[in-house]
Write an enzyme that holds these catalytic residues in place. Structure first.
Site, PDB file in Angstrom:
ATOM      1  N   GLY A  11     163.146 -89.965 105.230  1.00  0.00           N
ATOM      2  CA  GLY A  11     162.579 -88.658 104.858  1.00  0.00           C
ATOM      3  C   GLY A  11     162.983 -88.293 103.438  1.00  0.00           C
ATOM      4  NE  ARG A  72     160.966 -90.554 109.065  1.00  0.00           N
ATOM      5  CZ  ARG A  72     162.115 -90.058 108.599  1.00  0.00           C
ATOM      6  NH1 ARG A  72     163.152 -90.851 108.386  1.00  0.00           N
ATOM      7  NH2 ARG A  72     162.232 -88.763 108.351  1.00  0.00           N
ATOM      8  CG  ASP A 103     171.807 -92.449 110.675  1.00  0.00           C
ATOM      9  OD1 ASP A 103     173.006 -92.649 110.449  1.00  0.00           O
ATOM     10  OD2 ASP A 103     171.203 -92.858 111.688  1.00  0.00           O
ATOM     11  CB  THR A 125     169.047 -86.654 104.638  1.00  0.00           C
ATOM     12  OG1 THR A 125     168.555 -85.886 105.750  1.00  0.00           O
ATOM     13  CG2 THR A 125     170.560 -86.753 104.789  1.00  0.00           C
ATOM     14  CG  ASP A 127     168.181 -84.087 108.681  1.00  0.00           C
ATOM     15  OD1 ASP A 127     167.404 -83.126 108.526  1.00  0.00           O
ATOM     16  OD2 ASP A 127     167.814 -85.197 109.094  1.00  0.00           O
ATOM     17  CG  ASP A 129     172.098 -86.326 109.374  1.00  0.00           C
ATOM     18  OD1 ASP A 129     171.950 -86.641 108.188  1.00  0.00           O
ATOM     19  OD2 ASP A 129     171.331 -86.719 110.282  1.00  0.00           O
ATOM     20  NE  ARG A 171     166.486 -87.985 111.705  1.00  0.00           N
ATOM     21  CZ  ARG A 171     165.271 -88.522 111.781  1.00  0.00           C
ATOM     22  NH1 ARG A 171     164.817 -88.963 112.929  1.00  0.00           N
ATOM     23  NH2 ARG A 171     164.527 -88.636 110.715  1.00  0.00           N
TER      24      ARG A 171
END
Ligand code: F6P
Length: 321
Positions: A11, A72, A103, A125, A127, A129, A171
Site C-alpha cells: 500500500g 501487491r 509488512d 505505511t 498503519d 505497524d 489493517r
C-alpha cells in the site's frame, strides 16, 4: 558497491516520494548510480528498472503516492520469484537494494537478505505497524486526514444528535484509531489490541444522551470488525440511537505528506544510503525517541512486535465522557 536500486511496494503512503528523492539525491551525492524499480516486486521480477537522475526526483517531495508506483505481489513469497528478482538486479549490475513499504514488503526484503542480497528496509505505511520503529512514513499524514474528516462529521453529528461510527484503516493495528480518537475527542475508541464490552459502550452512549450530549463519535479500527457490523451489534444495546457509519477508506492513503512525514522520509532515505555505503545490508531503518536507528531486518520481522501506545487508550477513557 557502485549501483543501487530502490522500490516501493504494498500500500502506498504519503511521504514515499520524499524517501525516494532522498535515496536518489543522497545516493548520487555519495557517488552511487541509483536505479528505480517500478511497481515493487512485480516490476523487479519483470525487470522494469531504469536509472534515475537527480532531476527525475525533482518536484516530488510534496506529492502523495509514489512516483515508482506500487503493487501487491504475493507471488514474491515463492523462491522462484525471489531468485528471478536477484537475477534481474545482477543483470543491471545492481549490488544493493532499498525497499520502502510495510509488512509484506519487509517479508520480501527478508527473503532477499536470506538469499544473500544486501537489502535495506525503510518503513512506509500509514498503519504504523512495523516493528523496529516508533513511526512509519505516511502515518502522520493519514492521521491528519482522518482528524479533518472526523471534525467535519462531528458538525453534522451534533446537528442531528447522532452517533457516528467512523471506520479507519490500520489493517490489524489500532494506531490510526488511537491517535485520531484522542485528537478528535471521540467518546469511544475500539482497537484490536484492547478488549471492549459492547454492553458498556451501549450504556455509555445512552448515559451521554441522558446527560445532554449532542453526539457520540466512535472511532473503530478496521482490524476489529466493520462499521456496519458494529452498528448492528450496538443496536441491540441501544435501539434508540440514531447511528450512521462512515468508512473513510483509501482517502486516508492520499494527499500531500505533512512536514513531519517529509522530514522523517528524508532522514530514513539518507540513512539507508549511509548503510549501503558502509556495505551494511540485511537491515531496516527506524526512529526511536527521535533518533534514526537501524536493526537486523530478519530479527526485527521474526521476533519484533509492534505495540501501539496503550497509554493513549487509558487517557481517552479518562478524558472522554
Ligand atoms: O496497509 C495499508 C492499508 O491501507 C491498510 O490500512 C488497509 O487495510 C489496506 O492497506 C488496504 O489495502 P488495498 O489498498 O490493497 O485495498
Amino acid at each position: 558497491m557502485k549501483r543501487i536500486a530502490v522500490l516501493t511496494s504494498g500500500g502506498d503512503a504519503p511521504g514515499m516520494n520524499a524517501a525516494i528523492r532522498a535515496i536518489v539525491r543522497k545516493g548520487i551525492y555519495e557517488g552511487f548510480e541509483v536505479y528505480g524499480i517500478n511497481y515493487g516486486y512485480a516490476g523487479l521480477v519483470a525487470g522494469d528498472i531504469r536509472r534515475l537522475s537527480a532531476e527525475d526526483v525533482g518536484d516530488i517531495v510534496g506529492r502523495g503516492g509514489t512516483c515508482l508506483y506500487s503493487a501487491r505481489y504475493p507471488e514474491f513469497a515463492n523462491r522462484e520469484g525471489q531468485e528471478k528478482g536477484i537475477e534481474q538486479l545482477k543483470k543491471f549490475g545492481i549490488e544493493g537494494l532499498v525497499v520502502i513499504g510495510g509488512d509484506g514488503s519487509y517479508q520480501g526484503a527478508v527473503a532477499l537478505t536470506k538469499l544473500g542480497f544486501p537489502t535495506v528496509g525503510v518503513p512506509g505505511t500509514i498503519d504504523n505497524d512495523i516493528p523496529g520503529t516508533d513511526y512509519t512514513i505516511g502515518f502522520d499524514t493519514a492521521i491528519n486526514t482522518v482528524l479533518e474528516s472526523i471534525d467535519r462529521l462531528r458538525d453534522t453529528a451534533s446537528s442531528h444528535m447522532r452517533t457516528f461510527i467512523v471506520e479507519v484503516m490500520g489493517r490489524n493495528a489500532g494506531d490510526i484509531a488511537l491517535w485520531t480518537g484522542i485528537g478528535t475527542g471521540a467518546e469511544q475508541i475500539i482497537i484490536p489490541e484492547h478488549g471492549f464490552h459492547l454492553d458498556e459502550i451501549g450504556e455509555a452512549i445512552k448515559e451521554g444522551r441522558k446527560n445532554g450530549k449532542k453526539h457520540t463519535i466512535i472511532v473503530l479500527a478496521e482490524g476489529v470488525m466493520t462499521g456496519a457490523e458494529l452498528k448492528e451489534e450496538l443496536c441491540q444495546f441501544d435501539p434508540e440511537s440514531d447511528t450512521r457509519v462512515t468508512v473513510l477508506g483509501h482517502v486516508q492513503r492520499g494527499g500531500a505528506p505533512t512536514a513531519r512525514d517529509r522530514v522523517l522520509a528524508s532522514r530514513f532515505g539518507a540513512k539507508a544510503i549511509d548503510l549501503l555505503k558502509e556495505d551494511i545490508g540485511g537491515v531496516c531503518v527506524g526512529i526511536r525517541n527521535g533518533e534514526i536507528i537501524y536493526n537486523d531486518i530478519v530479527d526485527t520481522l521474526e521476533n519484533g512486535k509492534h505495540v501501539p501506545n496503550l497509554d493513549l487508550y487509558t487517557l481517552n477513557k479518562e478524558i472522554s465522557f
